[in-house]
Design an enzyme around this catalytic site. Structure first.
Site, short mmCIF file in Angstrom:
data_model
loop_
_atom_site.label_atom_id
_atom_site.label_comp_id
_atom_site.label_asym_id
_atom_site.label_seq_id
_atom_site.Cartn_x
_atom_site.Cartn_y
_atom_site.Cartn_z
N LYS A 142 3.54 1.18 -15.72
CA LYS A 142 2.30 1.75 -16.25
C LYS A 142 2.48 3.23 -16.66
CE LYS A 142 -0.74 -1.38 -13.61
NZ LYS A 142 -1.83 -1.48 -12.59
N TYR A 155 -5.80 -8.71 -19.04
CA TYR A 155 -6.48 -8.81 -17.73
C TYR A 155 -7.50 -9.94 -17.67
CZ TYR A 155 -4.16 -4.79 -15.70
OH TYR A 155 -3.20 -3.95 -15.16
N ARG A 189 6.33 -9.28 -6.55
CA ARG A 189 5.09 -8.82 -5.88
C ARG A 189 5.44 -8.14 -4.54
NH1 ARG A 189 0.03 -8.62 -8.66
NH2 ARG A 189 -1.05 -8.79 -6.70
N THR A 204 -2.20 -4.00 -4.15
CA THR A 204 -2.91 -3.28 -5.22
C THR A 204 -3.26 -1.84 -4.86
OG1 THR A 204 -3.83 -5.41 -5.89
CG2 THR A 204 -4.91 -3.44 -6.76
N ARG A 206 4.68 0.73 -4.68
CA ARG A 206 3.36 1.35 -4.57
C ARG A 206 3.19 2.07 -3.23
NH1 ARG A 206 -0.05 -3.86 -6.84
NH2 ARG A 206 0.06 -3.42 -9.08
N ASN A 247 -1.43 2.73 -9.77
CA ASN A 247 -0.47 2.13 -8.84
C ASN A 247 0.87 1.79 -9.50
OD1 ASN A 247 -1.40 -0.01 -10.33
ND2 ASN A 247 -2.37 -1.08 -8.62
N HIS A 291 2.39 -3.09 -13.00
CA HIS A 291 1.71 -4.38 -13.00
C HIS A 291 2.76 -5.46 -12.77
CE1 HIS A 291 -0.51 -7.96 -14.15
NE2 HIS A 291 0.57 -8.30 -14.84
N GLU A 300 0.90 -14.60 -19.16
CA GLU A 300 1.12 -13.20 -19.54
C GLU A 300 2.36 -13.00 -20.42
OE1 GLU A 300 -1.02 -11.07 -15.68
OE2 GLU A 300 1.15 -11.04 -15.84
#
Ligand code: ADP
Ligand code: MG
Length: 201
Positions: free
Chosen positions: A14, A54, A119, A125, A136, A156, A159, A170
């Site tokens: 990001k 999203y 993940r 998140t 993160r 954060n 993605h 996606e």
């Protein structure tokens, strides 16, 4: 059934991560676990592209609202809003502003359990609650409390697709089929080979 080594996931570095000079650090973490980079681009996305990204999953608004409320409750705090849909109502506008504020990197990583592994390395998140050792958790300190009072999106850094189904929706949103490069990575022989019989001469 396809071997798990073919699983793919979408990662976005990001705008805040690009500005914090964390591109190399973030890529390193996915690379060193044994995943294979199969596509990458550097771009400034449009607001439309982010909104579609999203909302590919129709349940996203509800799930994200519920997760935010739980984030407050788990800390013994009163959530500012109890309706999950109201929580996410304004979120898309904030997310579009955040995600189009500067260049980002879009990537596809492939390997066994790519979605779950990415993940795990990325963290949860809300950076305040992300485990130490995750991207993160290690490189940023944002919280729902701060973003709600400032009226902005959680920053954060990354993605990562939340499920295999999400990844499958996606990836084509960001890459055409011919941008996904199919190739062999030498280390895959050590990661996935059954007999390890090609090492000794
Ligand atoms: P994740 O990126 O961990 O899959 P979500 O899909 O639930 O998280 O949300 C997408 C992004 O929206 C998050 O990464 C974060 O940047 C932002 N976000 C989510 N919930 C909130 C919230 N309650 N307040 C501000 N920003 C949020
Ligand atoms: Mg998500």
């Amino acid at each position: 059934m396809k071997h798990p080594k073919h699983e793919r996931t979408l990662v976005l570095i990001k705008p805040d991560a690009v500005q914090r000079s964390l591109i190399g650090e973030i890529i390193k973490r996915y690379e060193q676990v044994g995943l294979k980079l199969v596509a990458m681009k550097f771009l400034v996305p449009t607001e439309d592209h982010i909104e579609t990204h999203y909302t590919l999953d129709p349940a996203w608004r509800k799930v994200t609202g519920e997760k935010t409320i739980k984030g407050y409750v788990d800390k013994g705090l009163e959530p500012p809003e109890k309706d999950p849909h109201k929580v996410t109502e304004a979120l898309l506008t904030k997310l579009k502003k955040y995600m189009t504020s500067g260049p980002i990197i879009a990537m596809v990583w492939q390997g066994a359990h790519a979605v779950a592994i990415v993940r795990k390395i990325t963290g949860s998140t809300e950076p305040l609650m992300s485990d130490v050792g995750t991207i993160r958790g290690d490189f940023v300190l944002d919280s729902y409390q701060m973003t709600d009072s400032d009226g902005r999106s959680i920053r954060n850094l990354v993605h990562a697709s939340g499920s295999v189904k999400e990844a499958e929706q996606e990836i084509p949103h960001w890459f055409s089929a011919k941008e996904l490069i199919e190739y062999r990575l030498v280390q895959e022989q050590i990661l996935y080979d059954v007999n390890l019989d090609g090492i000794l001469e």
